[in-house]
Design a protein around this motif. Structure first.
Motif, PDB file in Angstrom:
ATOM      1  N   ARG A  20       3.905  -5.125  -9.274  1.00  0.00           N
ATOM      2  CA  ARG A  20       4.345  -6.297  -8.515  1.00  0.00           C
ATOM      3  C   ARG A  20       3.170  -7.204  -8.135  1.00  0.00           C
ATOM      4  NH1 ARG A  20       9.672  -4.896  -4.893  1.00  0.00           N
ATOM      5  NH2 ARG A  20      10.692  -3.582  -6.451  1.00  0.00           N
ATOM      6  N   ALA A  21       2.033  -6.605  -7.814  1.00  0.00           N
ATOM      7  CA  ALA A  21       0.848  -7.416  -7.546  1.00  0.00           C
ATOM      8  C   ALA A  21       0.435  -8.175  -8.803  1.00  0.00           C
ATOM      9  CB  ALA A  21      -0.297  -6.525  -7.057  1.00  0.00           C
ATOM     10  N   GLN A  22       0.504  -7.513  -9.946  1.00  0.00           N
ATOM     11  CA  GLN A  22       0.170  -8.157 -11.207  1.00  0.00           C
ATOM     12  C   GLN A  22       1.137  -9.297 -11.513  1.00  0.00           C
ATOM     13  OE1 GLN A  22      -2.417  -7.732 -13.003  1.00  0.00           O
ATOM     14  NE2 GLN A  22      -1.961  -8.523 -15.054  1.00  0.00           N
ATOM     15  N   GLN A  23       2.421  -9.099 -11.248  1.00  0.00           N
ATOM     16  CA  GLN A  23       3.408 -10.157 -11.468  1.00  0.00           C
ATOM     17  C   GLN A  23       3.089 -11.383 -10.609  1.00  0.00           C
ATOM     18  OE1 GLN A  23       7.130  -7.471 -11.127  1.00  0.00           O
ATOM     19  NE2 GLN A  23       7.835  -9.235 -12.291  1.00  0.00           N
ATOM     20  N   THR A  24       2.668 -11.130  -9.388  1.00  0.00           N
ATOM     21  CA  THR A  24       2.294 -12.243  -8.510  1.00  0.00           C
ATOM     22  C   THR A  24       1.118 -13.008  -9.099  1.00  0.00           C
ATOM     23  OG1 THR A  24       3.035 -10.967  -6.578  1.00  0.00           O
ATOM     24  CG2 THR A  24       1.622 -12.869  -6.165  1.00  0.00           C
ATOM     25  N   SER A  74      -5.734  -0.007  25.990  1.00  0.00           N
ATOM     26  CA  SER A  74      -4.820  -0.261  27.102  1.00  0.00           C
ATOM     27  C   SER A  74      -3.443   0.316  26.789  1.00  0.00           C
ATOM     28  CB  SER A  74      -4.698  -1.772  27.346  1.00  0.00           C
ATOM     29  OG  SER A  74      -3.981  -2.377  26.273  1.00  0.00           O
ATOM     30  N   TYR A  75      -2.542   0.230  27.761  1.00  0.00           N
ATOM     31  CA  TYR A  75      -1.158   0.644  27.527  1.00  0.00           C
ATOM     32  C   TYR A  75      -0.554  -0.149  26.374  1.00  0.00           C
ATOM     33  CZ  TYR A  75      -1.845   2.193  32.380  1.00  0.00           C
ATOM     34  OH  TYR A  75      -2.337   2.753  33.529  1.00  0.00           O
ATOM     35  N   ASP A  76      -0.927  -1.423  26.281  1.00  0.00           N
ATOM     36  CA  ASP A  76      -0.327  -2.288  25.267  1.00  0.00           C
ATOM     37  C   ASP A  76      -0.698  -1.871  23.853  1.00  0.00           C
ATOM     38  OD1 ASP A  76       1.088  -3.817  27.014  1.00  0.00           O
ATOM     39  OD2 ASP A  76      -0.400  -5.422  27.162  1.00  0.00           O
ATOM     40  N   TYR A  77      -1.870  -1.237  23.669  1.00  0.00           N
ATOM     41  CA  TYR A  77      -2.218  -0.777  22.322  1.00  0.00           C
ATOM     42  C   TYR A  77      -1.164   0.218  21.827  1.00  0.00           C
ATOM     43  CZ  TYR A  77      -4.491   1.430  18.390  1.00  0.00           C
ATOM     44  OH  TYR A  77      -4.742   1.917  17.123  1.00  0.00           O
ATOM     45  N   VAL A  78      -0.784   1.146  22.696  1.00  0.00           N
ATOM     46  CA  VAL A  78       0.225   2.135  22.324  1.00  0.00           C
ATOM     47  C   VAL A  78       1.557   1.445  22.068  1.00  0.00           C
ATOM     48  CG1 VAL A  78       1.479   4.182  23.066  1.00  0.00           C
ATOM     49  CG2 VAL A  78      -0.953   3.943  23.604  1.00  0.00           C
ATOM     50  N   LYS A  79       1.923   0.506  22.922  1.00  0.00           N
ATOM     51  CA  LYS A  79       3.210  -0.177  22.790  1.00  0.00           C
ATOM     52  C   LYS A  79       3.287  -0.970  21.485  1.00  0.00           C
ATOM     53  CE  LYS A  79       6.337  -3.143  25.480  1.00  0.00           C
ATOM     54  NZ  LYS A  79       6.660  -4.148  24.461  1.00  0.00           N
ATOM     55  N   ILE A  80       2.215  -1.718  21.185  1.00  0.00           N
ATOM     56  CA  ILE A  80       2.199  -2.537  19.969  1.00  0.00           C
ATOM     57  C   ILE A  80       2.370  -1.673  18.733  1.00  0.00           C
ATOM     58  CG2 ILE A  80       0.699  -3.959  18.499  1.00  0.00           C
ATOM     59  CD1 ILE A  80      -0.492  -5.058  21.183  1.00  0.00           C
ATOM     60  N   ASN A  81       1.652  -0.549  18.670  1.00  0.00           N
ATOM     61  CA  ASN A  81       1.706   0.290  17.478  1.00  0.00           C
ATOM     62  C   ASN A  81       2.951   1.155  17.428  1.00  0.00           C
ATOM     63  OD1 ASN A  81      -0.856   0.049  15.705  1.00  0.00           O
ATOM     64  ND2 ASN A  81      -1.594  -0.132  17.810  1.00  0.00           N
ATOM     65  N   ALA A  82       3.508   1.476  18.582  1.00  0.00           N
ATOM     66  CA  ALA A  82       4.768   2.222  18.590  1.00  0.00           C
ATOM     67  C   ALA A  82       5.910   1.368  18.071  1.00  0.00           C
ATOM     68  CB  ALA A  82       5.063   2.707  20.005  1.00  0.00           C
ATOM     69  N   GLU A  83       5.797   0.057  18.267  1.00  0.00           N
ATOM     70  CA  GLU A  83       6.879  -0.859  17.881  1.00  0.00           C
ATOM     71  C   GLU A  83       6.566  -1.663  16.636  1.00  0.00           C
ATOM     72  OE1 GLU A  83       7.339  -3.257  21.348  1.00  0.00           O
ATOM     73  OE2 GLU A  83       8.307  -1.665  22.528  1.00  0.00           O
ATOM     74  N   TYR A  84       5.516  -1.270  15.886  1.00  0.00           N
ATOM     75  CA  TYR A  84       5.019  -2.098  14.785  1.00  0.00           C
ATOM     76  C   TYR A  84       6.080  -2.376  13.727  1.00  0.00           C
ATOM     77  CZ  TYR A  84       1.949  -3.811  11.105  1.00  0.00           C
ATOM     78  OH  TYR A  84       1.353  -4.574  10.127  1.00  0.00           O
ATOM     79  N   ARG A  85       6.935  -1.398  13.421  1.00  0.00           N
ATOM     80  CA  ARG A  85       7.907  -1.580  12.347  1.00  0.00           C
ATOM     81  C   ARG A  85       9.263  -2.062  12.844  1.00  0.00           C
ATOM     82  NH1 ARG A  85       8.729   2.625   7.956  1.00  0.00           N
ATOM     83  NH2 ARG A  85       9.506   3.903   9.660  1.00  0.00           N
ATOM     84  N   THR A  86       9.380  -2.315  14.144  1.00  0.00           N
ATOM     85  CA  THR A  86      10.688  -2.715  14.679  1.00  0.00           C
ATOM     86  C   THR A  86      10.735  -4.203  14.944  1.00  0.00           C
ATOM     87  OG1 THR A  86       9.953  -2.244  16.938  1.00  0.00           O
ATOM     88  CG2 THR A  86      11.036  -0.467  15.719  1.00  0.00           C
ATOM     89  N   ALA A 132       0.849  -1.194   0.000  1.00  0.00           N
ATOM     90  CA  ALA A 132       0.000   0.000   0.000  1.00  0.00           C
ATOM     91  C   ALA A 132       0.881   1.237   0.000  1.00  0.00           C
ATOM     92  CB  ALA A 132      -0.907   0.013   1.221  1.00  0.00           C
ATOM     93  N   GLY A 133       0.441   2.286  -0.691  1.00  0.00           N
ATOM     94  CA  GLY A 133       1.258   3.480  -0.827  1.00  0.00           C
ATOM     95  C   GLY A 133       2.485   3.204  -1.669  1.00  0.00           C
ATOM     96  N   THR A 165      -1.224  -7.877   3.510  1.00  0.00           N
ATOM     97  CA  THR A 165      -1.425  -7.208   4.800  1.00  0.00           C
ATOM     98  C   THR A 165      -0.081  -7.073   5.494  1.00  0.00           C
ATOM     99  OG1 THR A 165      -2.591  -7.288   6.930  1.00  0.00           O
ATOM    100  CG2 THR A 165      -1.971  -9.398   5.967  1.00  0.00           C
ATOM    101  N   GLY A 166       0.113  -5.952   6.175  1.00  0.00           N
ATOM    102  CA  GLY A 166       1.390  -5.724   6.847  1.00  0.00           C
ATOM    103  C   GLY A 166       1.770  -4.260   6.794  1.00  0.00           C
ATOM    104  N   VAL A 167       3.050  -3.997   6.645  1.00  0.00           N
ATOM    105  CA  VAL A 167       3.582  -2.637   6.698  1.00  0.00           C
ATOM    106  C   VAL A 167       3.253  -1.893   5.409  1.00  0.00           C
ATOM    107  CG1 VAL A 167       5.674  -1.250   6.929  1.00  0.00           C
ATOM    108  CG2 VAL A 167       5.427  -3.347   8.248  1.00  0.00           C
ATOM    109  N   ILE A 168       2.843  -0.628   5.548  1.00  0.00           N
ATOM    110  CA  ILE A 168       2.518   0.252   4.426  1.00  0.00           C
ATOM    111  C   ILE A 168       3.775   1.005   3.980  1.00  0.00           C
ATOM    112  CG2 ILE A 168       1.111   2.279   3.778  1.00  0.00           C
ATOM    113  CD1 ILE A 168      -0.972   1.310   5.808  1.00  0.00           C
ATOM    114  N   LEU A 169       3.813   1.385   2.695  1.00  0.00           N
ATOM    115  CA  LEU A 169       4.878   2.193   2.085  1.00  0.00           C
ATOM    116  C   LEU A 169       6.158   1.415   1.820  1.00  0.00           C
ATOM    117  CD1 LEU A 169       4.705   5.767   3.735  1.00  0.00           C
ATOM    118  CD2 LEU A 169       4.333   5.184   1.340  1.00  0.00           C
ATOM    119  N   GLU A 170       6.078   0.100   1.851  1.00  0.00           N
ATOM    120  CA  GLU A 170       7.234  -0.729   1.545  1.00  0.00           C
ATOM    121  C   GLU A 170       6.948  -1.529   0.282  1.00  0.00           C
ATOM    122  OE1 GLU A 170      10.090  -0.681   3.040  1.00  0.00           O
ATOM    123  OE2 GLU A 170       9.533   0.589   4.747  1.00  0.00           O
TER     124      GLU A 170
END
Length: 413
Positions: free
Chosen positions: A99-103, A401-413, A90-91, A123-128
């Motif tokens: 690349r989607a067409q090649q697949t 919860s606190y974990d929502y912030v943690k999960i999304n703060a670390e999503y790309r790491t 995405a993006g 599904t996964g990381v955007i802009l990659e």
């Protein structure tokens, strides 16, 4: 941890005649992870879908819509789906589409079908950029793994931040034949209609006329995946696909007013609702599963409008996480929902079975201890009775919860 949710027993996910699934490891984001799924459909299967309303929709979404339109126009059928996790494609502009067409081309060559007969999902990381150098070499292993009983494996393979795999099955009698419905889905964060960060695939072996499929998939989505929100963010990649292989042996359902159509729709809806609720139960960092029901409305739109105002409010959701019966936050959400002629003096608000507000303020019978007791539960219902009609709507969400912030703060790491 997920709220009262466990992964389904693999044996409970029933094979659907005419559908085979194969899983392989492409190592897209995590080396060795099984992250590529191939779904083979029998000739003559009918397929319909609904997709994200995000204008920044991903390359696979654009290609899916295009391929479905092309195949429907020429009266041909979809023969395969290919799903990767770890990268959203995405993006990514024109290169993402290429690349989607090649697949799709690579899958079509292996499956012996037209390129337009393949639907891609990511599904996964955007802009990659989509790593086709990893995906294409893994396709032979996915094809070699094709089997009718690999629904559980596929449910695990499509996960991203999900903790629990999501799948469900039902059977019903249609036209004197037993029909099977099995579905899988993924989604945990960036969940909000229309639709939510989710992929959903539901298949049945029932025979149903192709012209009925677009309305059927929309109706099923509207009572399930379009009734769930985790964080109010509508993803770039959301897709819900309905497959009918026609292998059950029933007479083809050609009338949307028939009893057989109603039976099939009910079975499909039950599976989709179970999957949608599982997304909220497995919402990122969730500790509470919350049902918001709005009754007594004039129309469905205003009921859903109010329900979503409550369900997506960060202040309401953090209060639930804290088990704090801060009822003012719920009343505020009702008030700003945008129903301009709403008379707040005539409605009631319930927390569980406890009447907490009426006549524009706190209910005379309500005590803080009652509210606190309900808020400690893992499954909580908020019910708003508008007393201005006979229409209802229900949505499902979770706390923040606190974990929502943690999960999304670390999503790309």
């Amino acid at each position: 941890m997920p709220v009262n949710l466990t992964a389904p027993d693999p044996a409970s996910l029933l094979p659907v005649a005419g559908v085979r699934l194969g899983i392989a490891s492409a190592g897209i984001k995590t080396p060795g992870r099984r992250d590529l799924t191939l779904i083979e459909l029998a000739p003559g299967s009918h397929v319909a879908g609904v997709f994200t309303q995000n204008r920044f929709c991903a390359a696979p979404v654009m290609l899916c819509k295009q391929h479905l339109g092309q195949m429907n126009q020429r009266g041909d059928t979809i023969r395969a789906l290919v799903i990767n996790t770890g990268n959203a494609n995405a993006g990514t502009g024109e290169e993402g589409l290429r690349r989607a067409q090649q697949t799709c081309e690579a899958v079509a060559q292996r499956m012996g079908c037209a390129t337009e007969g393949v639907l891609p999902f990511s599904t996964g990381v955007i802009l990659e950029p989509l790593p086709i150098d990893k995906i294409l070499p893994a396709l032979p292993a996915a094809q070699a793994d094709l089997a009718s009983d690999h629904w559980s494996d596929a449910a695990h393979a499509i996960m991203t931040t999900d903790i629990v795999a999501k799948g469900a099955s039902r059977q019903a009698q249609v036209g004197g034949k037993t029909i099977t419905v099995t579905g899988i889905a993924k989604g945990s964060g960036m969940i909000h209609p229309n639709m939510a960060t989710m992929l959903g695939f539901v298949a049945t072996d029932a025979a149903i006329a192709a012209p009925l499929m677009p309305q059927l998939v929309k109706d099923v989505a509207d009572v399930s995946f379009n009734c769930v929100t985790v964080d109010g963010d509508t993803s770039t990649n959301d897709s819900f696909i309905l497959i009918a292989s026609g292998q059950a042996g029933n007479a083809e359902i050609a009338d949307a007013a028939s009893a057989d159509y109603a039976t099939l729709k009910s079975a499909l809806s039950e599976v989709a609702i179970e999957l949608a609720q599982a997304m909220a139960r497995d919402g990122e960092g969730a500790t509470k599963f919350i049902t918001v029901a709005v009754d007594g409305g004039r129309d469905h739109a205003e009921c859903k409008q109010i329900a979503y105002a409550i369900a997506r409010s960060p202040l309401v959701k953090t209060a639930f996480f804290a088990s704090d019966p801060n009822l003012g936050r719920i009343l505020a959400a009702i008030g700003y929902a945008g129903v301009s002629d709403l008379d707040v003096t005539t409605l009631q608000v319930y927390l569980g079975e406890v009447l907490v507000a009426e006549k524009g303020g706190r209910a005379a019978s309500y005590t803080e201890a009652q509210g606190a007791a309900v808020m400690k539960e893992a499954d909580i219902t908020v019910r708003v009775v508008l007393n201005r009609g006979d229409v209802s709507a229900t949505v499902w969400t979770c706390d923040f919860s606190y974990d929502y912030v943690k999960i999304n703060a670390e999503y790309r790491t």
